[in-house]
Design an enzyme around this catalytic site. Sequence first.
Site, PDB file in Angstrom:
ATOM      1  N   ALA A  55      55.457  -3.051  10.431  1.00 18.43           N
ATOM      2  CA  ALA A  55      55.122  -3.476   9.073  1.00 18.43           C
ATOM      3  C   ALA A  55      54.725  -4.948   8.959  1.00 18.43           C
ATOM      4  O   ALA A  55      54.627  -5.471   7.856  1.00 18.43           O
ATOM      5  CB  ALA A  55      56.305  -3.199   8.143  1.00 18.43           C
ATOM      6  N   ASP A  74      67.075  -1.905  18.398  1.00 20.13           N
ATOM      7  CA  ASP A  74      65.762  -1.433  17.971  1.00 20.13           C
ATOM      8  C   ASP A  74      65.159  -0.522  19.042  1.00 20.13           C
ATOM      9  O   ASP A  74      65.062  -0.907  20.209  1.00 20.13           O
ATOM     10  CB  ASP A  74      64.855  -2.649  17.734  1.00 20.13           C
ATOM     11  CG  ASP A  74      63.531  -2.282  17.095  1.00 20.13           C
ATOM     12  OD1 ASP A  74      63.480  -1.275  16.376  1.00 20.13           O
ATOM     13  OD2 ASP A  74      62.551  -3.023  17.310  1.00 20.13           O
TER      14      ASP A  74
END
Length: 305
Positions: free
Chosen positions: A210, A80
């Site tokens: 999110a 990530d």
Amino acid sequence: MLVTGLEILKKARAEGYGVGAFNTNNMEFTQAILEAAEELRSPVILALSEGAMKYGGRALTQMAVALAKEARVPVAIHLDHGSSYESVLKALREGFTSVMIDKSHEDFETNVRETKRVVEAAHAVGVTVEAELGRLAGIEEHVAVDEKDALLTNPEEARIFMERTGADYLAVAIGTSHGAYKGKGRPFIDHPRLERIAGLVPAPLVLHGASAVPPELVERFRAAGGEIGEAAGIHPEDIRKAIALGVAKINTDTDLRLAFTALIRETLGKSPKEFDPRKYLGPAREAVKEVVKSRMELFGSVGKA
């Protein structure tokens, strides 16, 4: 089973559901994420940041890869926000099956050049690549159009970027932001912009920042003695709409941290003499699992393994 990110996400976009990319930093998070995926028969992406790799070292990455191989559902091990070519190469050596190169803070040509370089290296060993275009920052609905365009992903640039780099999936900036503070009330999400991007980019799209930051989790954290400001996350309906428009990968980190820490605080608050880590890490692990399962249900990935 260990698979590439594209194997999971290509199917998700084609069939109109989303797959969660859940960040892990330790054994408990890793177990919770994979157990949730197996119980719900959901594909899943296990995400490790550079910080997680530094914190857990090879012990964490080797454990993640080993558990992913043993899983009875498709699992991708994902880097990530890789900040450099060297960081990506390290992930490739560690056995990751998906990597992200994030040069979104650079100018367009630099982003293209560095992303293409990573794509060439990763594809050579069968690993798929996520790139990012646009800057992830919360945008209020009243912000002027030209100010939004300076931060959010430009649809035509996204098309050109993907054609020139060969990246497999693209993280887009449409108003979400990292952390527990994503705006006031219901953060503004630019769905029309997302729809234009999806119409030009057939690859799976990715939504960072999110997390929902559920009020009940925030209150539970506070009730257990934690301090947190006026946190706000992304509304579930905005997530569903984004998935319907082409988002296939949805990142979640903050919600897991909140649940984990709240349960540890609660357990130790109720039992101040407790010092057996299994007695507070175990319940915290279960809390993370429940959050992961609720996210998988929201994303529509249940039963898709």
